[in-house]
Design a protein around this motif. Structure first.
Motif, PDB file in Angstrom:
ATOM      1  N   VAL A  77       0.837  -1.200   0.000  1.00 42.49           N
ATOM      2  CA  VAL A  77       0.000   0.000   0.000  1.00 42.49           C
ATOM      3  C   VAL A  77       0.876   1.256   0.000  1.00 42.49           C
ATOM      4  CG1 VAL A  77      -1.719   1.300   1.306  1.00 42.49           C
ATOM      5  CG2 VAL A  77      -1.973  -1.175   1.018  1.00 42.49           C
ATOM      6  N   ASP A  78       1.950   1.250   0.752  1.00 40.82           N
ATOM      7  CA  ASP A  78       2.860   2.394   0.794  1.00 40.82           C
ATOM      8  C   ASP A  78       3.391   2.724  -0.603  1.00 40.82           C
ATOM      9  OD1 ASP A  78       4.532   4.328   2.327  1.00 40.82           O
ATOM     10  OD2 ASP A  78       6.160   3.069   1.557  1.00 40.82           O
ATOM     11  N   ALA A  79       3.811   1.704  -1.350  1.00 40.18           N
ATOM     12  CA  ALA A  79       4.324   1.918  -2.704  1.00 40.18           C
ATOM     13  C   ALA A  79       3.214   2.388  -3.640  1.00 40.18           C
ATOM     14  CB  ALA A  79       4.965   0.636  -3.232  1.00 40.18           C
ATOM     15  N   MET A  80       1.999   1.900  -3.447  1.00 38.04           N
ATOM     16  CA  MET A  80       0.894   2.349  -4.296  1.00 38.04           C
ATOM     17  C   MET A  80       0.600   3.818  -4.036  1.00 38.04           C
ATOM     18  SD  MET A  80      -1.183   1.678  -6.734  1.00 38.04           S
ATOM     19  CE  MET A  80      -1.492  -0.073  -6.925  1.00 38.04           C
ATOM     20  N   ILE A  81       0.647   4.237  -2.784  1.00 39.27           N
ATOM     21  CA  ILE A  81       0.426   5.658  -2.483  1.00 39.27           C
ATOM     22  C   ILE A  81       1.505   6.502  -3.156  1.00 39.27           C
ATOM     23  CG2 ILE A  81       0.407   7.381  -0.640  1.00 39.27           C
ATOM     24  CD1 ILE A  81      -0.956   5.200   1.118  1.00 39.27           C
ATOM     25  N   GLU A  82       2.742   6.044  -3.103  1.00 38.61           N
ATOM     26  CA  GLU A  82       3.818   6.757  -3.797  1.00 38.61           C
ATOM     27  C   GLU A  82       3.554   6.793  -5.300  1.00 38.61           C
ATOM     28  OE1 GLU A  82       8.591   6.266  -4.484  1.00 38.61           O
ATOM     29  OE2 GLU A  82       7.741   5.613  -2.583  1.00 38.61           O
ATOM     30  N   HIS A  83       3.113   5.676  -5.862  1.00 36.74           N
ATOM     31  CA  HIS A  83       2.779   5.618  -7.286  1.00 36.74           C
ATOM     32  C   HIS A  83       1.686   6.632  -7.622  1.00 36.74           C
ATOM     33  CE1 HIS A  83       1.898   3.937 -11.240  1.00 36.74           C
ATOM     34  NE2 HIS A  83       0.625   4.003 -10.885  1.00 36.74           N
ATOM     35  N   VAL A  84       0.681   6.739  -6.767  1.00 36.21           N
ATOM     36  CA  VAL A  84      -0.415   7.685  -6.979  1.00 36.21           C
ATOM     37  C   VAL A  84       0.131   9.109  -7.096  1.00 36.21           C
ATOM     38  CG1 VAL A  84      -2.446   8.730  -5.901  1.00 36.21           C
ATOM     39  CG2 VAL A  84      -2.136   6.257  -5.821  1.00 36.21           C
ATOM     40  N   VAL A  85       0.998   9.479  -6.174  1.00 37.07           N
ATOM     41  CA  VAL A  85       1.546  10.841  -6.164  1.00 37.07           C
ATOM     42  C   VAL A  85       2.361  11.106  -7.424  1.00 37.07           C
ATOM     43  CG1 VAL A  85       3.121  12.408  -4.961  1.00 37.07           C
ATOM     44  CG2 VAL A  85       1.497  11.003  -3.649  1.00 37.07           C
ATOM     45  N   VAL A  86       3.257  10.191  -7.758  1.00 36.09           N
ATOM     46  CA  VAL A  86       4.106  10.379  -8.931  1.00 36.09           C
ATOM     47  C   VAL A  86       3.272  10.352 -10.214  1.00 36.09           C
ATOM     48  CG1 VAL A  86       6.009   9.380 -10.261  1.00 36.09           C
ATOM     49  CG2 VAL A  86       6.154   9.527  -7.774  1.00 36.09           C
ATOM     50  N   HIS A  87       2.298   9.461 -10.286  1.00 40.14           N
ATOM     51  CA  HIS A  87       1.419   9.371 -11.450  1.00 40.14           C
ATOM     52  C   HIS A  87       0.717  10.714 -11.680  1.00 40.14           C
ATOM     53  CE1 HIS A  87      -1.805   6.648 -13.550  1.00 40.14           C
ATOM     54  NE2 HIS A  87      -1.508   7.687 -14.272  1.00 40.14           N
ATOM     55  N   THR A  88       0.200  11.290 -10.610  1.00 40.34           N
ATOM     56  CA  THR A  88      -0.498  12.569 -10.705  1.00 40.34           C
ATOM     57  C   THR A  88       0.446  13.684 -11.153  1.00 40.34           C
ATOM     58  OG1 THR A  88      -1.983  11.834  -8.950  1.00 40.34           O
ATOM     59  CG2 THR A  88      -1.938  14.185  -9.425  1.00 40.34           C
ATOM     60  N   ILE A  89       1.633  13.722 -10.581  1.00 39.95           N
ATOM     61  CA  ILE A  89       2.612  14.743 -10.973  1.00 39.95           C
ATOM     62  C   ILE A  89       2.974  14.583 -12.450  1.00 39.95           C
ATOM     63  CG2 ILE A  89       5.011  15.501 -10.653  1.00 39.95           C
ATOM     64  CD1 ILE A  89       4.610  14.809  -7.645  1.00 39.95           C
ATOM     65  N   ARG A  90       3.203  13.357 -12.871  1.00 36.85           N
ATOM     66  CA  ARG A  90       3.566  13.097 -14.267  1.00 36.85           C
ATOM     67  C   ARG A  90       2.482  13.612 -15.211  1.00 36.85           C
ATOM     68  NH1 ARG A  90       4.352   7.497 -14.362  1.00 36.85           N
ATOM     69  NH2 ARG A  90       2.254   7.213 -15.118  1.00 36.85           N
ATOM     70  N   HIS A  91       1.224  13.330 -14.899  1.00 42.32           N
ATOM     71  CA  HIS A  91       0.141  13.822 -15.751  1.00 42.32           C
ATOM     72  C   HIS A  91       0.008  15.337 -15.664  1.00 42.32           C
ATOM     73  CE1 HIS A  91      -1.406  10.223 -17.519  1.00 42.32           C
ATOM     74  NE2 HIS A  91      -1.355   9.603 -16.354  1.00 42.32           N
ATOM     75  N   GLY A  92       0.347  15.909 -14.524  1.00 44.52           N
ATOM     76  CA  GLY A  92       0.334  17.367 -14.394  1.00 44.52           C
ATOM     77  C   GLY A  92       1.291  18.034 -15.371  1.00 44.52           C
ATOM     78  N   PHE A  93       2.387  17.374 -15.667  1.00 40.60           N
ATOM     79  CA  PHE A  93       3.335  17.893 -16.652  1.00 40.60           C
ATOM     80  C   PHE A  93       2.855  17.621 -18.081  1.00 40.60           C
ATOM     81  CE2 PHE A  93       6.463  17.355 -13.120  1.00 40.60           C
ATOM     82  CZ  PHE A  93       6.801  18.698 -13.006  1.00 40.60           C
ATOM     83  N   ARG A  94       2.214  16.490 -18.286  1.00 39.53           N
ATOM     84  CA  ARG A  94       1.798  16.101 -19.644  1.00 39.53           C
ATOM     85  C   ARG A  94       0.557  16.837 -20.133  1.00 39.53           C
ATOM     86  NH1 ARG A  94       2.370   9.553 -19.462  1.00 39.53           N
ATOM     87  NH2 ARG A  94       4.624   9.461 -19.520  1.00 39.53           N
ATOM     88  N   LEU A  95      -0.427  17.039 -19.257  1.00 35.42           N
ATOM     89  CA  LEU A  95      -1.689  17.629 -19.692  1.00 35.42           C
ATOM     90  C   LEU A  95      -1.543  18.996 -20.350  1.00 35.42           C
ATOM     91  CD1 LEU A  95      -4.148  16.509 -16.875  1.00 35.42           C
ATOM     92  CD2 LEU A  95      -4.170  15.816 -19.268  1.00 35.42           C
ATOM     93  N   PRO A  96      -0.773  19.921 -19.775  1.00 37.60           N
ATOM     94  CA  PRO A  96      -0.634  21.221 -20.454  1.00 37.60           C
ATOM     95  C   PRO A  96      -0.067  21.089 -21.872  1.00 37.60           C
ATOM     96  CG  PRO A  96       0.118  21.399 -18.206  1.00 37.60           C
ATOM     97  CD  PRO A  96      -0.108  19.944 -18.485  1.00 37.60           C
ATOM     98  N   ASN A  97       0.852  20.156 -22.060  1.00 38.46           N
ATOM     99  CA  ASN A  97       1.422  19.951 -23.402  1.00 38.46           C
ATOM    100  C   ASN A  97       0.386  19.402 -24.370  1.00 38.46           C
ATOM    101  OD1 ASN A  97       3.941  20.850 -22.595  1.00 38.46           O
ATOM    102  ND2 ASN A  97       4.571  18.812 -21.940  1.00 38.46           N
ATOM    103  N   LEU A  98      -0.508  18.547 -23.891  1.00 36.07           N
ATOM    104  CA  LEU A  98      -1.548  17.999 -24.756  1.00 36.07           C
ATOM    105  C   LEU A  98      -2.572  19.059 -25.138  1.00 36.07           C
ATOM    106  CD1 LEU A  98      -2.213  14.569 -23.023  1.00 36.07           C
ATOM    107  CD2 LEU A  98      -1.089  14.953 -25.232  1.00 36.07           C
ATOM    108  N   VAL A  99      -2.867  19.963 -24.202  1.00 37.15           N
ATOM    109  CA  VAL A  99      -3.838  21.004 -24.461  1.00 37.15           C
ATOM    110  C   VAL A  99      -3.312  21.981 -25.517  1.00 37.15           C
ATOM    111  CG1 VAL A  99      -5.052  22.973 -23.431  1.00 37.15           C
ATOM    112  CG2 VAL A  99      -4.922  20.800 -22.203  1.00 37.15           C
ATOM    113  N   GLU A 100      -2.015  22.265 -25.446  1.00 37.24           N
ATOM    114  CA  GLU A 100      -1.412  23.184 -26.425  1.00 37.24           C
ATOM    115  C   GLU A 100      -1.381  22.508 -27.764  1.00 37.24           C
ATOM    116  OE1 GLU A 100       2.413  24.332 -24.968  1.00 37.24           O
ATOM    117  OE2 GLU A 100       1.563  25.266 -23.203  1.00 37.24           O
TER     118      GLU A 100
END
Length: 100
Positions: A77-100
């Motif tokens: 569960v600890d690793a999944m929570i870490e995955h959740v955080v990193v996954h969200t950050i990664r998409h935070g970087f990708r989404l603006p590029n997709l919108v442009e």
């Protein structure tokens, strides 16, 4: 955006199941056509629901056992929570590029 909000719902549901906690009762994310109007309210709903389940869980239960993820690999569960955080950050970087 729908994918990210849906993933946040799915991760918490998985975590609650593995920690033997009650279902967090997270609403489904808004449909794509309603996303712009309802995203902020849904985000607040997610934040509220994410604060409840881990309360009063013995800390060792977060990392003691591993469980299969929906896509195959084993996570504690600890690793999944870490995955959740990193996954969200990664998409935070990708989404603006997709919108442009």
């Amino acid at each position: 955006m729908c994918y990210v909000l849906s993933a946040a719902r799915g991760y918490l549901t998985w975590i609650c199941e593995k920690l033997e906690r009650p279902d967090p009762h997270i609403d489904s994310p808004p449909a794509a056509k309603r996303m712009e109007a309802e995203a902020d309210a849904y985000h607040e709903h997610l934040i509220e629901r994410w604060q409840l389940p881990p309360a009063d869980v013995e800390p060792a239960r977060f990392y003691r056992l591993t469980h299969a993820s929906q896509w195959g690999p084993e996570y504690c569960v600890d690793a999944m929570i870490e995955h959740v955080v990193v996954h969200t950050i990664r998409h935070g970087f990708r989404l603006p590029n997709l919108v442009e």
